[in-house]
Design a protein around this motif. Structure first.
Motif, PDB file in Angstrom:
ATOM      1  N   TRP A  81     -22.875  29.110  12.305  1.00  0.00           N
ATOM      2  CA  TRP A  81     -22.273  30.323  11.779  1.00  0.00           C
ATOM      3  C   TRP A  81     -22.560  31.535  12.662  1.00  0.00           C
ATOM      4  O   TRP A  81     -23.442  31.515  13.525  1.00  0.00           O
ATOM      5  CB  TRP A  81     -22.736  30.577  10.346  1.00  0.00           C
ATOM      6  CG  TRP A  81     -24.199  30.846  10.162  1.00  0.00           C
ATOM      7  CD1 TRP A  81     -25.214  29.925  10.129  1.00  0.00           C
ATOM      8  CD2 TRP A  81     -24.801  32.136   9.997  1.00  0.00           C
ATOM      9  NE1 TRP A  81     -26.418  30.547   9.941  1.00  0.00           N
ATOM     10  CE2 TRP A  81     -26.195  31.907   9.848  1.00  0.00           C
ATOM     11  CE3 TRP A  81     -24.331  33.441   9.934  1.00  0.00           C
ATOM     12  CZ2 TRP A  81     -27.104  32.952   9.666  1.00  0.00           C
ATOM     13  CZ3 TRP A  81     -25.231  34.482   9.750  1.00  0.00           C
ATOM     14  CH2 TRP A  81     -26.594  34.223   9.624  1.00  0.00           C
ATOM     15  N   ASP A  83     -23.092  35.843  12.948  1.00  0.00           N
ATOM     16  CA  ASP A  83     -23.381  37.089  12.246  1.00  0.00           C
ATOM     17  C   ASP A  83     -22.470  38.201  12.769  1.00  0.00           C
ATOM     18  O   ASP A  83     -21.704  38.013  13.722  1.00  0.00           O
ATOM     19  CB  ASP A  83     -24.864  37.459  12.336  1.00  0.00           C
ATOM     20  CG  ASP A  83     -25.342  37.778  13.752  1.00  0.00           C
ATOM     21  OD1 ASP A  83     -24.514  38.228  14.588  1.00  0.00           O
ATOM     22  OD2 ASP A  83     -26.545  37.598  14.032  1.00  0.00           O
ATOM     23  N   SER A  84     -22.541  39.352  12.164  1.00  0.00           N
ATOM     24  CA  SER A  84     -21.610  40.435  12.496  1.00  0.00           C
ATOM     25  C   SER A  84     -21.780  40.946  13.927  1.00  0.00           C
ATOM     26  O   SER A  84     -20.852  41.527  14.507  1.00  0.00           O
ATOM     27  CB  SER A  84     -21.782  41.599  11.514  1.00  0.00           C
ATOM     28  OG  SER A  84     -23.126  42.079  11.526  1.00  0.00           O
ATOM     29  N   GLU A  85     -22.958  40.730  14.526  1.00  0.00           N
ATOM     30  CA  GLU A  85     -23.187  41.149  15.903  1.00  0.00           C
ATOM     31  C   GLU A  85     -22.615  40.155  16.915  1.00  0.00           C
ATOM     32  O   GLU A  85     -22.472  40.479  18.094  1.00  0.00           O
ATOM     33  CB  GLU A  85     -24.680  41.337  16.162  1.00  0.00           C
ATOM     34  CG  GLU A  85     -25.316  42.443  15.338  1.00  0.00           C
ATOM     35  CD  GLU A  85     -24.745  43.812  15.671  1.00  0.00           C
ATOM     36  OE1 GLU A  85     -24.479  44.084  16.867  1.00  0.00           O
ATOM     37  OE2 GLU A  85     -24.551  44.623  14.733  1.00  0.00           O
ATOM     38  N   THR A  88     -25.055  33.541  17.142  1.00  0.00           N
ATOM     39  CA  THR A  88     -24.780  32.296  16.415  1.00  0.00           C
ATOM     40  C   THR A  88     -26.080  31.679  15.910  1.00  0.00           C
ATOM     41  O   THR A  88     -27.152  31.844  16.507  1.00  0.00           O
ATOM     42  CB  THR A  88     -24.033  31.296  17.311  1.00  0.00           C
ATOM     43  OG1 THR A  88     -24.745  31.115  18.547  1.00  0.00           O
ATOM     44  CG2 THR A  88     -22.622  31.783  17.605  1.00  0.00           C
ATOM     45  N   HIS A  89     -25.949  30.956  14.796  1.00  0.00           N
ATOM     46  CA  HIS A  89     -27.101  30.385  14.112  1.00  0.00           C
ATOM     47  C   HIS A  89     -26.724  29.007  13.558  1.00  0.00           C
ATOM     48  O   HIS A  89     -25.542  28.658  13.467  1.00  0.00           O
ATOM     49  CB  HIS A  89     -27.552  31.297  12.970  1.00  0.00           C
ATOM     50  CG  HIS A  89     -27.645  32.736  13.343  1.00  0.00           C
ATOM     51  ND1 HIS A  89     -28.790  33.297  13.858  1.00  0.00           N
ATOM     52  CD2 HIS A  89     -26.717  33.741  13.282  1.00  0.00           C
ATOM     53  CE1 HIS A  89     -28.576  34.587  14.090  1.00  0.00           C
ATOM     54  NE2 HIS A  89     -27.327  34.882  13.745  1.00  0.00           N
ATOM     55  N   ASP A 155     -29.414  32.306  19.111  1.00  0.00           N
ATOM     56  CA  ASP A 155     -30.733  32.701  18.602  1.00  0.00           C
ATOM     57  C   ASP A 155     -31.821  31.726  19.035  1.00  0.00           C
ATOM     58  O   ASP A 155     -32.982  31.869  18.655  1.00  0.00           O
ATOM     59  CB  ASP A 155     -30.709  32.839  17.082  1.00  0.00           C
ATOM     60  CG  ASP A 155     -30.521  31.503  16.366  1.00  0.00           C
ATOM     61  OD1 ASP A 155     -30.229  30.488  17.048  1.00  0.00           O
ATOM     62  OD2 ASP A 155     -30.654  31.460  15.125  1.00  0.00           O
ATOM     63  N   ALA A 177     -16.589  39.372  14.834  1.00  0.00           N
ATOM     64  CA  ALA A 177     -17.898  39.877  15.238  1.00  0.00           C
ATOM     65  C   ALA A 177     -17.745  40.879  16.387  1.00  0.00           C
ATOM     66  O   ALA A 177     -16.708  40.939  17.060  1.00  0.00           O
ATOM     67  CB  ALA A 177     -18.791  38.721  15.666  1.00  0.00           C
ATOM     68  N   VAL A 207     -17.852  36.073   9.363  1.00  0.00           N
ATOM     69  CA  VAL A 207     -19.200  36.414   9.829  1.00  0.00           C
ATOM     70  C   VAL A 207     -20.110  36.601   8.629  1.00  0.00           C
ATOM     71  O   VAL A 207     -19.664  36.910   7.513  1.00  0.00           O
ATOM     72  CB  VAL A 207     -19.194  37.702  10.687  1.00  0.00           C
ATOM     73  CG1 VAL A 207     -18.387  37.491  11.964  1.00  0.00           C
ATOM     74  CG2 VAL A 207     -18.651  38.888   9.906  1.00  0.00           C
ATOM     75  N   ASP A 208     -21.406  36.376   8.877  1.00  0.00           N
ATOM     76  CA  ASP A 208     -22.449  36.558   7.854  1.00  0.00           C
ATOM     77  C   ASP A 208     -22.212  35.725   6.600  1.00  0.00           C
ATOM     78  O   ASP A 208     -22.508  36.173   5.475  1.00  0.00           O
ATOM     79  CB  ASP A 208     -22.568  38.041   7.472  1.00  0.00           C
ATOM     80  CG  ASP A 208     -23.077  38.905   8.621  1.00  0.00           C
ATOM     81  OD1 ASP A 208     -23.872  38.386   9.427  1.00  0.00           O
ATOM     82  OD2 ASP A 208     -22.660  40.080   8.714  1.00  0.00           O
ATOM     83  N   LYS A 209     -21.688  34.529   6.772  1.00  0.00           N
ATOM     84  CA  LYS A 209     -21.471  33.642   5.626  1.00  0.00           C
ATOM     85  C   LYS A 209     -21.978  32.232   5.935  1.00  0.00           C
ATOM     86  O   LYS A 209     -21.186  31.298   6.085  1.00  0.00           O
ATOM     87  CB  LYS A 209     -19.993  33.608   5.248  1.00  0.00           C
ATOM     88  CG  LYS A 209     -19.505  34.888   4.604  1.00  0.00           C
ATOM     89  CD  LYS A 209     -18.105  34.732   4.060  1.00  0.00           C
ATOM     90  CE  LYS A 209     -17.659  36.000   3.339  1.00  0.00           C
ATOM     91  NZ  LYS A 209     -16.288  35.845   2.763  1.00  0.00           N
TER      92      LYS A 209
END
Length: 213
Positions: A81, A83-85, A88-89, A155, A177, A207-209
């Motif tokens: 996934w 994030d808004s920046e 990736t994670h 990350d 993002a 993003v962020d989900k």
């Protein structure tokens, strides 16, 4: 206790034949068929009714438990996934939103709320392949069919995907993002990695989900 007494009142009472004054003999096993022959029709009918009712109750209990279960116990997938920046994670997640209904034949857990696939690709990655950080071409599912491959997110997290595991990713170039999200990947081991890629190009990247499915 009630069942034990009911069964005892139905079955005939016989003494053990091994306690006799004659020469010692090994006890003779009595088959259930021979026991039923010794019973009166009335007692035989009671045995069959008792067995049928017990089987019926256990079947009803299984059916009730199945109806109470609203989701598969563990329908696992890995979510890459964003994030808004744009970082990736990796998240180990479980799919939700299943419905118990008739699909092919008998009722089964079905999740059919995902957008219609726009493309299906089968691919084989040779041993030694390593791909630097890059976005995926479309929002997609990647099912590992054979071999293994590793993914690394920005990350620093890593995850090895093996046969039978599914990855969902939406780190696409058109992500909302702030920057283009990317991931690194490579084949693990000396065997090719075979994959089935199911692209859902009509699905909007988010993003962020984490664990969105």
């Amino acid at each position: 206790m009630l069942r034990t007494r009911a069964a005892a009142s139905i079955l005939p009472s016989t003494r053990a034949s091994c306690f006799t004054s004659g020469p010692h003999r090994a006890p003779t096993a009595i088959s259930s068929r021979s026991v039923l022959r010794q019973l009166s029709p009335y007692k035989t009918r009671r045995i069959f009714l008792f067995s049928a009712s017990t089987l019926g109750l256990s079947t009803m209990a299984r059916a009730e438990n199945k109806d109470e279960q609203k989701e598969p116990e563990n329908f696992a997938y890995v979510h890459l996934w964003v994030d808004s920046e744009g970082e990736t994670h990796i998240k180990d997640a479980k799919m939700k939103g299943f419905e118990l209904k008739k699909y092919a034949a008998d009722p089964q857990f079905v999740k059919d709320d995902i957008e219609t696939p726009t493309k299906v690709v089968f691919t084989e990655l040779s041993p030694g392949i390593e791909q630097d950080f890059h976005p995926c071409p479309e929002v997609q599912f990647v099912a590992c069919l054979a071999g293994a491959w590793k993914i690394r997110t920005t990350d620093g997290a890593e995850r090895t995907m093996r046969a039978g595991e599914v990855l969902f990713q939406d780190d696409v170039e058109k992500s909302p993002a702030k920057k283009t999200p990317k991931h690194w990947s490579a084949v693990v081991g000396d065997q090719p990695c075979q994959q089935m890629v199911i692209q859902v190009g009509n699905r909007k990247p988010e993003v962020d989900k984490p664990g969105v499915l």
